[in-house]
Design an enzyme around this catalytic site. Structure first.
Site, PDB file in Angstrom:
ATOM      1  N   GLU A  48       9.338   3.760  -1.399  1.00 25.79           N
ATOM      2  CA  GLU A  48       8.695   5.037  -1.053  1.00 25.79           C
ATOM      3  C   GLU A  48       8.695   5.977  -2.259  1.00 25.79           C
ATOM      4  O   GLU A  48       7.729   6.689  -2.494  1.00 25.79           O
ATOM      5  CB  GLU A  48       9.378   5.692   0.150  1.00 25.79           C
ATOM      6  N   MET A  77       8.046   6.350   5.060  1.00 28.60           N
ATOM      7  CA  MET A  77       6.743   6.883   4.690  1.00 28.60           C
ATOM      8  C   MET A  77       6.849   7.798   3.474  1.00 28.60           C
ATOM      9  O   MET A  77       7.727   8.656   3.402  1.00 28.60           O
ATOM     10  CB  MET A  77       6.159   7.636   5.898  1.00 28.60           C
ATOM     11  N   GLY A  94       9.043   1.373   8.575  1.00 23.95           N
ATOM     12  CA  GLY A  94      10.308   1.492   7.866  1.00 23.95           C
ATOM     13  C   GLY A  94      10.493   2.888   7.285  1.00 23.95           C
ATOM     14  O   GLY A  94      11.525   3.527   7.475  1.00 23.95           O
TER      15      GLY A  94
HETATM   16  N1  BES Z   1       3.021   3.692   3.645  1.00 22.58           N
HETATM   17  C1  BES Z   1       3.953   2.839   4.291  1.00 22.58           C
HETATM   18  C2  BES Z   1       4.345   3.310   5.648  1.00 22.58           C
HETATM   19  C3  BES Z   1       3.289   3.139   6.709  1.00 22.58           C
HETATM   20  C4  BES Z   1       2.873   1.911   7.071  1.00 22.58           C
HETATM   21  C5  BES Z   1       2.771   4.198   7.361  1.00 22.58           C
HETATM   22  C6  BES Z   1       1.921   1.764   8.065  1.00 22.58           C
HETATM   23  C7  BES Z   1       1.817   4.060   8.333  1.00 22.58           C
HETATM   24  C8  BES Z   1       1.401   2.834   8.695  1.00 22.58           C
HETATM   25  C9  BES Z   1       5.234   2.694   3.480  1.00 22.58           C
HETATM   26  O1  BES Z   1       5.096   2.946   2.136  1.00 22.58           O
HETATM   27  C10 BES Z   1       5.663   1.276   3.618  1.00 22.58           C
HETATM   28  O2  BES Z   1       4.977   0.434   3.137  1.00 22.58           O
HETATM   29  N2  BES Z   1       6.793   1.031   4.276  1.00 22.58           N
HETATM   30  C11 BES Z   1       7.273  -0.288   4.576  1.00 22.58           C
HETATM   31  C12 BES Z   1       8.534  -0.602   3.833  1.00 22.58           C
HETATM   32  C13 BES Z   1       8.297  -1.100   2.447  1.00 22.58           C
HETATM   33  C14 BES Z   1       9.602  -1.336   1.740  1.00 22.58           C
HETATM   34  C15 BES Z   1       7.440  -2.338   2.390  1.00 22.58           C
HETATM   35  C16 BES Z   1       7.555  -0.282   6.056  1.00 22.58           C
HETATM   36  O3  BES Z   1       7.530   0.786   6.646  1.00 22.58           O
HETATM   37  O4  BES Z   1       7.776  -1.350   6.603  1.00 22.58           O
HETATM   38 ZN    ZN Z   2       4.310   1.355   1.028  1.00 23.88          ZN
END
Ligand code: BES
Ligand code: ZN
Length: 873
Positions: A314, A279, A277
């Site tokens: 984020e 980063m 989603g």
């Molecule tokens: N740190 C994550 C993004 C991420 C996830 C990067 C897996 C690499 C591998 C980010 O903070 C995150 O959790 N994003 C979620 C959305 C959130 C609202 C739960 C996502 O990308 O689904």
């Molecule tokens: Zn996250």
């Protein structure tokens, strides 16, 4: 893309032996890093085909040892390696660069060339729509340069970027710009510095022809922060909602957690090819464009809410993730569970808290509960993994958030806040553990939380049996509670868990709270709670607000549930009573029993007619449990029987309440109004339309087409189309065609077009989906597009579990083909096939066959191998 029909079962290869890349990493093997890297200078000469990366690391031996310096790489070839300016011997051990460094300190320089345009995994530096961008979490930085790519190595970054100015006029990375200039040949450069030491997974770089939506925010200490959201010029008008969400999130984190932003600049960039989603890279968040771009004509209310949520999530990571990061990836929930809890609280404060809680629990039950009862079950803090990308799961995120919520419930808001203050203060600039987090809460509150830690280590969803006995003579009610946790992989014997249950008694006659709410902590296998002075027959209102992520089995009659649905003083419990009432009918119906829908119809009618309830709550309350959730309640899953039972009930409600539903469907709100009331009105409108169509397909089609044609916003339009896709007739075909033609150059709306058809409740959905995979607009290389078709289809319970096994074959074909391009995305499609144990023998065998075919594919990625082999059990 491979032609999905040419792969047959005859080609199923025997199970591949685990290759050396399929190594299991264990939490107990954690050791501090041998070498630290306090500083790194990166120098990029950027281009789409080939980018040259020079890195200069200042390294320091950590502790008294004589081990070499090991720098992780992934598909990198060193062009030069210098230590303190001199050529030294070095060697490759697998993908890693290993150097014997004599002293305790050195400057290590490496040079590599990487190929962004050929990077289909979208990890490391890659090209998307003419721009270049990075994704480094969890282990993507090692695809850019050699580095100890682990979250407990924190460095200060100085980054120089050089590129062609016409194609890449904007150059961004973490921190603040410090210098820039022009070069011959139309090239330019910029140098940035990030004052905050950070792990490599938070590094980010963007180069492209982007335009900013600029704004600013003044922090609570009076510092002005420049905000910018960078997109393609044509998308600028769709960035206002994301900007408003960002400012709201910044203010909320100051107000609720006392956390202030720390750089002078905060950038967000939208890209259309993105695995996740969004980063949280320090000072430079990179977003899937689906979570930035919105206007009322192309985005639904759900999209608007998701954007606010993801932007906030984020942003909140700046403290819960960036300033305090994770020691190792087993601690992932330290930042993700906590940050999800924070974003859930933010969204609750921005709209209706009750409706938000219902939505979150719905998705927990839909995704996390099945995960926790299946072959991929794992604790919130896992003990081992093969590929860390596979552990960004609903358990780490959503059960992790429930765990934090329980701590919040047990401590109360004030002590919880004292605990988080201490946590941030104590661990600022550090890589911490889940134990550190709990310790900070304990130290600040004086409350012993040691028993609670089992929620981090024990997998599986506890089941709580609850039963109330009432003795009218003595005016006492006795609540008997019993808990158990089913075995999960690697954890055959379970211990009792501390389960906080907000509980009250409601008078059956009066409908009043006759025993006011108390927090019961169930921490034994069996417990009895006595209520005195109970003056009338009591109804049990338990796990109010969903205070614990457990399955409660309370034997309550349809009459009791109908009464609670009308009078429970806790909105979540009220919703829950409706859902339980429906669930009883659905499971009985699926078993082929005769059911009486009248109590549910009356309860739904009361809900719809209430003046006290808001429309969003009404919509949630009358929605029937999804087929996948019903399946969780069945001994052996029969998807056809579940579908039939649910359709019958939908029809009964559609007919029984046609007047009330017609009224709800007729209520409209202006498309540009995004108040909770307007959003709720639209939500209820489409939920009502769905019931109407269940009661009378022809009338439903007519009404849906009218809603579609007159819609001035995407919520009403998509809501209408979602009903039409499951019906027969020209309305369906005309609407689908009109929708595609009107929005064919908006990729996010085309995603909806695929998703709607993949979610259709029709006998021929499998066939349609196979056809859509050959549509010119379909591509596997864009994760959003692949998810919109294959992901949505795999969650369409009835269609995916088609008795022919065609759905399973389709998904396996998709997984095998996608694995060659993007293993992370392919692996995320595997879990639905892992449900095989729950089905009758024929489906079960077909699912296993497909998993075996995946596991037997040559050159399968570690990502997909882990998910498919574990799913076989
Ligand atoms: N740190 C994550 C993004 C991420 C996830 C990067 C897996 C690499 C591998 C980010 O903070 C995150 O959790 N994003 C979620 C959305 C959130 C609202 C739960 C996502 O990308 O689904
Ligand atoms: Zn996250």
């Amino acid at each position: 893309m491979a032609d999905v029909r040419t792969i047959t079962d005859a080609e199923t290869a025997p199970e591949a032996p685990p290759s050396p890349t399929h190594v299991t990493i264990r939490r107990e093997d954690y050791r501090p890093p041998d070498w630290l890297v306090p500083e790194i200078h990166l120098d990029f000469v950027l281009d789409t085909e080939s980018t040259r990366v020079r890195a200069r690391l200042s390294v320091e031996r950590n502790g008294d040892h004589d081990r070499p310096l090991r720098l992780a790489g992934d598909a990198l070839t060193p062009l030069s390696v210098l230590v303190d300016g001199a050529d030294v011997p070095w060697r490759m051990e697998g993908p890693d660069l290993v150097i014997d460094v004599a002293g305790d300190r050195a400057a290590v320089e490496t040079e590599v060339v990487i190929h962004p345009a050929a990077n289909t995994r979208l990890m490391g530096l890659y090209a998307s729509g003419g721009m270049l961008c990075t994704q480094c979490e969890a282990e993507g930085f090692r695809r850019i340069t050699f580095f100890p790519d682990r979250p407990d190595v924190l460095s200060r970054y100085r980054v120089r970027m050089e590129a062609d100015e016409a194609r890449f006029p904007i150059l961004l990375t973490n921190g603040n710009p410090v210098a820039s200039g022009r070069l011959d040949g139309g090239r330019h450069w910029a140098e940035w510095e990030d004052p905050f030491p950070k792990p490599s997974y938070l590094f980010a770089l963007v180069a492209g022809d982007l335009k900013p939506n600029r704004d600013s925010f003044t922090t609570m200490s009076g510092r002005k922060v420049d905000l910018a959201i960078w997109v393609r010029e044509a998308d600028l008008p769709k960035t206002d909602h994301a900007m408003e969400s960002l400012k709201a999130a910044m203010a909320w984190d100051e107000r609720v957690y006392g956390r202030e932003y720390d750089l002078d600049l905060f950038n967000i960039v939208a890209v259309s090819d993105f695995n996740m989603g969004a980063m949280e890279n320090k000072g430079l968040n990179i977003f899937n464009s689906a979570y930035v771009l919105a206007d009322s004509n192309t985005a639904t209310d759900v999209d608007f809410d998701n954007i606010a949520r993801v932007v906030a999530h984020e942003y909140f990571h700046n403290w819960s993730g960036d300033r305090v990061t994770c020691r190792d990836w087993f601690q992932l929930s330290l930042k993700e569970g906590f940050t999800v809890f924070r974003d859930q609280s933010f969204s609750a404060d921005m709209g209706s808290a009750a409706v938000k809680r219902i939505e979150d629990v719905r998705s927990l039950r839909m995704i996390q509960f099945p995960e926790d009862s299946g072959p991929l079950a794992h604790p919130v803090r896992p003990d081992s993994y093969m590929e860390i990308s596979n552990f960004y799961t609903a358990t780490i995120y959503n059960k992790g958030a429930e765990l934090i919520r329980m701590l919040h419930t047990v401590l109360g808001a004030e002590k919880f806040r004292a605990g988080t203050d201490l946590y941030f203060e104590r661990h600022d600039g550090e890589a911490a553990t889940c134990d550190d987090f709990v310790k900070a809460l304990e130290d600040a509150s004086g409350v012993d939380l040691s028993a609670f830690k089992i929620w981090y280590s024990q997998a599986g969803t506890p089941v709580v049996e609850a039963h109330v006995d009432y003795d009218a003579g003595s005016g006492t009610a006795t609540l008997e509670l019993e808990q158990r946790v089913a075995p999960t992989p690697g954890q055959p014997d379970k211990k009792p868990m501390p389960i906080p249950l907000r509980t009250a008694l409601i008078g059956e006659q009066s409908g009043a709270e006759i025993a006011s709410e108390q927090l019961i902590l169930l921490d034994e296998p069996r417990q009895t709670v006595r209520f005195d002075g109970v003056t009338e027959a009591p109804l049990l209102s338990i796990n109010r607000g969903f205070s614990a992520p457990v399955i409660v089995r309370a034997q309550r009659s349809p009459h009791a549930l109908e009464r609670l649905a009308q009078s429970d003083t806790d909105p979540f419990a009220r919703y829950e009573a409706m859902q339980e009432l429906a669930m009883g009918l659905l499971t009985a119906g699926a078993r082929g029993e005769e059911v009486d829908a009248e109590p549910l119809i009356r309860a739904a009618g009361n809900t719809l007619g209430s003046n006290a309830l808001d429309p969003a709550f009404k919509a949630e309350a009358i929605l029937l449990p999804q087929e996948a959730v019903i399946a969780e309640r069945m001994e052996v899953v029969d998807p056809d029987a579940i579908h039939r039972a649910r359709e019958q009930l939908r029809t009964a409600i559609g007919r029984g309440l046609s007047a009330e539903l017609t009224r709800a469907q007729a209520a409209t709100a202006p498309g540009t109004d995004h108040s909770p009331l307007a959003k709720g009105t639209r939500r209820l409108r489409s939920v009502a339309l769905n019931f109407i169509a269940g009661g009378d397909a022809a009338a439903g089609a007519h009404l849906a087409k009218a809603q579609f044609d007159t819609a001035d916003n995407m919520t009403d339009r998509q809501g209408a189309l979602a009903v039409l896709v499951s019906l027969e007739g020209t309305e369906r075909e005309d609407a689908l065609k009109a929708f595609f033609e009107r929005f064919s150059d908006d990729p996010l709306v085309v995603d909806k077009w695929f998703a709607l058809q993949a979610s259709a409740q029709r006998a021929d959905t499998v066939e349609q989906v196979e056809k859509l995979a050959r549509h010119p607009a379909f591509t596997m290389s864009n994760p959003n597009r692949l998810r919109s078709l294959a992901g949505n289809f795999s969650m369409n319970h009835w269609a995916f579990n088609d008795a022919s096994g065609r759905g399973y074959r389709f998904l396996a074909d998709m997984i095998i083909a996608a694995d060659k391009l993007n293993p992370q995305i392919a692996a995320r499609l595997v879990p639905p096939l892992g449900r095989w144990r729950r089905f009758e023998p024929v489906r079960s065998a077909t699912m296993r066959e497909q998993l075996e075919r995946i596991v037997g594919t040559s050159d399968l990625s570690r990502d997909t191998y882990e998910q498919a082999s574990k799913s076989l059990g």
